[in-house]
Write an enzyme that holds these catalytic residues in place. Sequence first.
Site, PDB file in Angstrom:
ATOM      1  N   ASN A  30      -6.269   5.989  -1.546  1.00  0.00           N
ATOM      2  CA  ASN A  30      -6.082   6.531  -0.210  1.00  0.00           C
ATOM      3  C   ASN A  30      -4.860   7.434  -0.169  1.00  0.00           C
ATOM      4  O   ASN A  30      -3.862   7.197  -0.844  1.00  0.00           O
ATOM      5  CB  ASN A  30      -5.967   5.402   0.824  1.00  0.00           C
ATOM      6  CG  ASN A  30      -4.532   5.008   1.103  1.00  0.00           C
ATOM      7  OD1 ASN A  30      -3.833   5.654   1.882  1.00  0.00           O
ATOM      8  ND2 ASN A  30      -4.071   3.945   0.440  1.00  0.00           N
ATOM      9  N   PHE A  47      -0.290   7.680   6.937  1.00  0.00           N
ATOM     10  CA  PHE A  47       0.184   6.999   8.151  1.00  0.00           C
ATOM     11  C   PHE A  47      -0.471   7.563   9.410  1.00  0.00           C
ATOM     12  O   PHE A  47       0.206   7.838  10.420  1.00  0.00           O
ATOM     13  CB  PHE A  47       1.709   7.098   8.288  1.00  0.00           C
ATOM     14  CG  PHE A  47       2.505   6.352   7.266  1.00  0.00           C
ATOM     15  CD1 PHE A  47       1.933   5.445   6.396  1.00  0.00           C
ATOM     16  CD2 PHE A  47       3.882   6.568   7.161  1.00  0.00           C
ATOM     17  CE1 PHE A  47       2.689   4.759   5.448  1.00  0.00           C
ATOM     18  CE2 PHE A  47       4.647   5.891   6.227  1.00  0.00           C
ATOM     19  CZ  PHE A  47       4.050   4.988   5.376  1.00  0.00           C
ATOM     20  N   SER A  74       5.071   3.834   0.514  1.00  0.00           N
ATOM     21  CA  SER A  74       3.795   4.550   0.463  1.00  0.00           C
ATOM     22  C   SER A  74       3.974   5.848  -0.315  1.00  0.00           C
ATOM     23  O   SER A  74       4.962   6.561  -0.127  1.00  0.00           O
ATOM     24  CB  SER A  74       3.300   4.867   1.875  1.00  0.00           C
ATOM     25  OG  SER A  74       2.212   5.769   1.824  1.00  0.00           O
ATOM     26  N   ASN A 107       2.190   8.468   0.153  1.00  0.00           N
ATOM     27  CA  ASN A 107       1.483   9.510   0.888  1.00  0.00           C
ATOM     28  C   ASN A 107       2.292  10.216   1.958  1.00  0.00           C
ATOM     29  O   ASN A 107       1.757  11.023   2.719  1.00  0.00           O
ATOM     30  CB  ASN A 107       0.214   8.914   1.515  1.00  0.00           C
ATOM     31  CG  ASN A 107      -0.699   8.325   0.469  1.00  0.00           C
ATOM     32  OD1 ASN A 107      -0.939   8.935  -0.566  1.00  0.00           O
ATOM     33  ND2 ASN A 107      -1.193   7.117   0.715  1.00  0.00           N
ATOM     34  N   THR A 108       3.583   9.910   2.058  1.00  0.00           N
ATOM     35  CA  THR A 108       4.487  10.616   2.963  1.00  0.00           C
ATOM     36  C   THR A 108       5.598  11.230   2.130  1.00  0.00           C
ATOM     37  O   THR A 108       6.323  10.501   1.442  1.00  0.00           O
ATOM     38  CB  THR A 108       5.088   9.658   4.014  1.00  0.00           C
ATOM     39  OG1 THR A 108       4.026   9.147   4.825  1.00  0.00           O
ATOM     40  CG2 THR A 108       6.088  10.380   4.900  1.00  0.00           C
ATOM     41  N   LYS A 146       8.958  -3.591   2.116  1.00  0.00           N
ATOM     42  CA  LYS A 146       7.811  -3.487   1.210  1.00  0.00           C
ATOM     43  C   LYS A 146       8.112  -2.477   0.120  1.00  0.00           C
ATOM     44  O   LYS A 146       8.517  -1.350   0.397  1.00  0.00           O
ATOM     45  CB  LYS A 146       6.559  -3.063   1.988  1.00  0.00           C
ATOM     46  CG  LYS A 146       5.281  -3.092   1.157  1.00  0.00           C
ATOM     47  CD  LYS A 146       4.056  -2.925   2.059  1.00  0.00           C
ATOM     48  CE  LYS A 146       2.763  -3.133   1.279  1.00  0.00           C
ATOM     49  NZ  LYS A 146       1.570  -3.117   2.161  1.00  0.00           N
ATOM     50  N   ASN A 189       3.096  -2.440  -2.641  1.00  0.00           N
ATOM     51  CA  ASN A 189       2.276  -1.402  -2.036  1.00  0.00           C
ATOM     52  C   ASN A 189       1.262  -0.890  -3.064  1.00  0.00           C
ATOM     53  O   ASN A 189       1.102  -1.470  -4.130  1.00  0.00           O
ATOM     54  CB  ASN A 189       3.184  -0.270  -1.533  1.00  0.00           C
ATOM     55  CG  ASN A 189       2.617   0.426  -0.304  1.00  0.00           C
ATOM     56  OD1 ASN A 189       1.421   0.698  -0.216  1.00  0.00           O
ATOM     57  ND2 ASN A 189       3.484   0.725   0.649  1.00  0.00           N
TER      58      ASN A 189
END
Length: 341
Positions: free
Chosen positions: A114, A118, A181, A183-184, A215, A244
């Site tokens: 993925n 967010f 994450s 993805n940011t 996390k 994560n």
Amino acid sequence: MYDFVFRHVFTRMDPEVAHHLVMPVIRVLGIWPLRPLVRALTRPDPSLRTEALGLVFDSPFGIAAGFDKNAVATPGLYALGFGHVEVGTVTAIPQDGNPKPRLFRLVPDRALVNRMGFNNAGAKAAAARLARARRREKRLVLGANIGKSRVVDVDAATADYVASTRLVAPVADYLVVNVSSPNTPGLRGLQAVETLRPLLRAVKDAAEATPLLVKIAPDLPDEEVAAVTRLAVELGLAGLVATNTTIARDGLRTDSAKIEAAGAGGLSGAPLKRRALEVLRLVRATAPQPEFCVISAGGVETAADVRERLALGATLVQGYSGFIYLGPLWARQISRALARA
């Protein structure tokens, strides 16, 4: 039955579309009088009750952040037998996330990739939904996972996290700071101890009595995993979530062309198990105090996986990708197998 539906229906659909089709069904299960009826069929055995973070969990197994990003289906997930529900990741500023497509199945690996980014309706909306869920179901343990708003510069991340904290901490049972994450842009850089210390200190102050965890990513080197764990203990955090998703793609069975087509993003599911176990061992060796809550996630599929994590020192265990591959009775299956052990 679910395996047939998954392989012959869901696998022919875009994964995000499939998710959005399933969520209304889960939401309906959370409405009275369906919720107590369904929960009666899925309720974990009393022997599985777990005390952590000053709370009582019906079982040690819960649903990880990422499944219910907007806190819209928490009573339904409770009805399906999860011991707790962690919502989010929530950001202070509502955002659409990354361009679609952004969610991909790697079926031979029982994994997902993925790069959602967010996508969520914002902390204010999440707080209102969490408050409603709490009024509906008193026994539901709710965690809230917060991240950095994409439009906010990394230099201003602390204020952004604090803004989310002030909105959701009063209605959450515990709070998780997501700095891991992939993805940011720039987010994982916040895991560096010198950057993380002031951020966590400020969020902890804003969270007040709500237990706070951080996390971390499985891609951190061992020495950095230990350093973040020591920092969490030093600052008096309630615990740590490990781990994560990963940016690694080692040892996958899925055709390489499909993996390449999926592109960048965080990998979750069965391939993450080995590293998640390594990180769990390291975290617990660094923070052996039983009151320090360690939530283990990554590659959890079976009751045997949950038992293994608990035996290695996890306080609680979470799953996500297994729900996609194993279906709506997944939590019940795990609870029943745990109770028989």
